[in-house]
Design a protein around this motif. Structure first.
Motif: not given
Length: 153
Positions: A53-82
């Protein structure tokens, strides 16, 4: 954020194989102790199912959040959050990480209790066919998840 030249180590190189190995070991222990009474067997179920369950939580919740926060933090063109969404997401990440810490702790303490408990002298009766079929399906699903998890690294 721990990325880029200042952070040359990818934490996934440690955690992903380690997590997959823990999942395999947990289910191996569960299979090995399957004929024990339920008062003992539940201690073997907790880490197996908990780690899954922890691995499923990691894949389902953390990986997308990590990507979104990374894109936002680096000013990537893939950034979609405020900025406000990133703050809320980072707070949610911390909360879910504490859920992971508590779950991992329980998944660690349960097998320790199983190892320190006296080995049961009695064995469980043979499980009905439906339980054996369900167990086989669960183990097949876990094996498929492990294969998917490892091949998508």
């Amino acid at each position: 954020m721990p990325y880029g030249k200042a952070w040359p180590v990818d934490t996934g190189l440690f955690f992903i194989p380690f997590s997959a190995a823990m999942l395999v070991a947990g289910f191996g222990a569960l299979i090995a102790g399957w004929r024990t009474p339920w008062r003992y067997r539940w201690l073997l179920c907790l880490p197996s199912i908990g780690i899954l369950l922890l691995l499923v939580l990691t894949v389902v919740a953390f990986w997308p959040m990590n990507a979104a926060l990374y894109y936002h933090g680096t000013g990537s063109p893939k950034d979609t959050i405020t900025d406000a969404q990133s703050i809320a997401m980072a707070q949610r990440w911390v909360t879910l990480d504490w859920v992971r810490v508590v779950g991992a702790s329980a998944a660690f303490v349960a097998p320790l209790r199983a190892l320190t408990a006296p080995w049961p002298q009695d064995t469980a009766p043979v499980d009905p066919p439906i339980v054996r079929v369900m167990l086989a399906l669960v183990l097949a699903g876990v094996a498929a998840f492990i294969v998917w998890f490892v091949t998508n690294l």
